[in-house]
Design a protein around this motif. Sequence first.
Motif, PDB file in Angstrom:
ATOM      1  N   ASN A  59       0.824  -1.214   0.000  1.00 47.69           N
ATOM      2  CA  ASN A  59       0.000   0.000   0.000  1.00 47.69           C
ATOM      3  C   ASN A  59       0.859   1.266   0.000  1.00 47.69           C
ATOM      4  O   ASN A  59       0.575   2.225   0.709  1.00 47.69           O
ATOM      5  CB  ASN A  59      -0.979   0.020   1.180  1.00 47.69           C
ATOM      6  N   GLN A  60       1.935   1.227  -0.759  1.00 45.69           N
ATOM      7  CA  GLN A  60       2.861   2.351  -0.914  1.00 45.69           C
ATOM      8  C   GLN A  60       3.488   2.791   0.403  1.00 45.69           C
ATOM      9  O   GLN A  60       3.785   3.973   0.609  1.00 45.69           O
ATOM     10  CB  GLN A  60       2.167   3.526  -1.610  1.00 45.69           C
ATOM     11  N   GLN A  61       3.706   1.835   1.317  1.00 37.44           N
ATOM     12  CA  GLN A  61       4.389   2.156   2.568  1.00 37.44           C
ATOM     13  C   GLN A  61       5.179   0.954   3.052  1.00 37.44           C
ATOM     14  O   GLN A  61       4.880  -0.188   2.722  1.00 37.44           O
ATOM     15  CB  GLN A  61       3.406   2.611   3.637  1.00 37.44           C
ATOM     16  N   ILE A  62       6.213   1.255   3.844  1.00 37.04           N
ATOM     17  CA  ILE A  62       7.050   0.211   4.430  1.00 37.04           C
ATOM     18  C   ILE A  62       7.666   0.769   5.711  1.00 37.04           C
ATOM     19  O   ILE A  62       7.953   1.964   5.805  1.00 37.04           O
ATOM     20  CB  ILE A  62       8.142  -0.262   3.440  1.00 37.04           C
ATOM     21  N   SER A  63       7.847  -0.096   6.686  1.00 40.66           N
ATOM     22  CA  SER A  63       8.493   0.343   7.922  1.00 40.66           C
ATOM     23  C   SER A  63       9.977   0.010   7.860  1.00 40.66           C
ATOM     24  O   SER A  63      10.382  -1.024   7.340  1.00 40.66           O
ATOM     25  CB  SER A  63       7.854  -0.308   9.143  1.00 40.66           C
ATOM     26  N   PHE A  64      10.771   0.915   8.391  1.00 39.01           N
ATOM     27  CA  PHE A  64      12.216   0.725   8.497  1.00 39.01           C
ATOM     28  C   PHE A  64      12.621   1.230   9.867  1.00 39.01           C
ATOM     29  O   PHE A  64      12.490   2.426  10.160  1.00 39.01           O
ATOM     30  CB  PHE A  64      12.952   1.485   7.390  1.00 39.01           C
ATOM     31  N   ASP A  72       3.684   9.354  -1.342  1.00 33.40           N
ATOM     32  CA  ASP A  72       2.444  10.099  -1.585  1.00 33.40           C
ATOM     33  C   ASP A  72       2.065  10.017  -3.070  1.00 33.40           C
ATOM     34  O   ASP A  72       2.725   9.338  -3.863  1.00 33.40           O
ATOM     35  CB  ASP A  72       2.546  11.537  -1.083  1.00 33.40           C
ATOM     36  N   ASN A  73       1.027  10.728  -3.469  1.00 30.16           N
ATOM     37  CA  ASN A  73       0.535  10.677  -4.847  1.00 30.16           C
ATOM     38  C   ASN A  73       1.534  11.225  -5.859  1.00 30.16           C
ATOM     39  O   ASN A  73       1.442  10.923  -7.049  1.00 30.16           O
ATOM     40  CB  ASN A  73      -0.791  11.438  -4.957  1.00 30.16           C
ATOM     41  N   ASN A  74       2.473  12.036  -5.414  1.00 35.83           N
ATOM     42  CA  ASN A  74       3.499  12.600  -6.297  1.00 35.83           C
ATOM     43  C   ASN A  74       4.804  11.813  -6.228  1.00 35.83           C
ATOM     44  O   ASN A  74       5.846  12.301  -6.638  1.00 35.83           O
ATOM     45  CB  ASN A  74       3.764  14.060  -5.929  1.00 35.83           C
ATOM     46  N   ASP A  75       4.755  10.615  -5.656  1.00 37.20           N
ATOM     47  CA  ASP A  75       5.929   9.747  -5.471  1.00 37.20           C
ATOM     48  C   ASP A  75       6.995  10.370  -4.581  1.00 37.20           C
ATOM     49  O   ASP A  75       8.175  10.036  -4.666  1.00 37.20           O
ATOM     50  CB  ASP A  75       6.548   9.336  -6.808  1.00 37.20           C
ATOM     51  N   LYS A  76       6.607  11.263  -3.704  1.00 36.54           N
ATOM     52  CA  LYS A  76       7.531  11.813  -2.703  1.00 36.54           C
ATOM     53  C   LYS A  76       7.388  10.982  -1.436  1.00 36.54           C
ATOM     54  O   LYS A  76       6.308  10.493  -1.115  1.00 36.54           O
ATOM     55  CB  LYS A  76       7.217  13.280  -2.422  1.00 36.54           C
ATOM     56  N   LEU A  77       8.482  10.847  -0.704  1.00 34.90           N
ATOM     57  CA  LEU A  77       8.470  10.052   0.517  1.00 34.90           C
ATOM     58  C   LEU A  77       8.111  10.909   1.718  1.00 34.90           C
ATOM     59  O   LEU A  77       8.651  12.005   1.893  1.00 34.90           O
ATOM     60  CB  LEU A  77       9.838   9.392   0.732  1.00 34.90           C
TER      61      LEU A  77
END
Length: 128
Positions: A59-64, A72-77
Amino acid sequence: MTHLEEKALETSPITPLCWFRKVDDTFVILHPNNDPRTLLGHLDYRKTQMQFTLEEETNQQISFLDVLVQKDNNDKLQTTVYRKPTHLHVPTQINTFTMPPTIHLKSRKELSQPLRDELTTSVLRNNI
């Protein structure tokens, strides 16, 4: 680990856009056309004692570590604090971990015997 990484990345068929490591966790961003399993196979092929695993974003997220990285929608983190689902939201008491007292003296001989005994007792009591 740094030497292994340098050698592996020098010979890798894929060049990561970003590579961040903290102890044994590595955060890697690849170009969308690259398959992360190719990089994983290359790292595992090196025949080291380490075994690498892969966790891909969901879902466009990952934990590190303790950070949740979201795209986000603009592919910014975007980053926020990550709490595991098992996190109890109970603060740690300040006295749950006690360090033995540190004594900065040139020599323990400078202390009288009763004081040395008291310090030893105090250190042992604090370590229990």
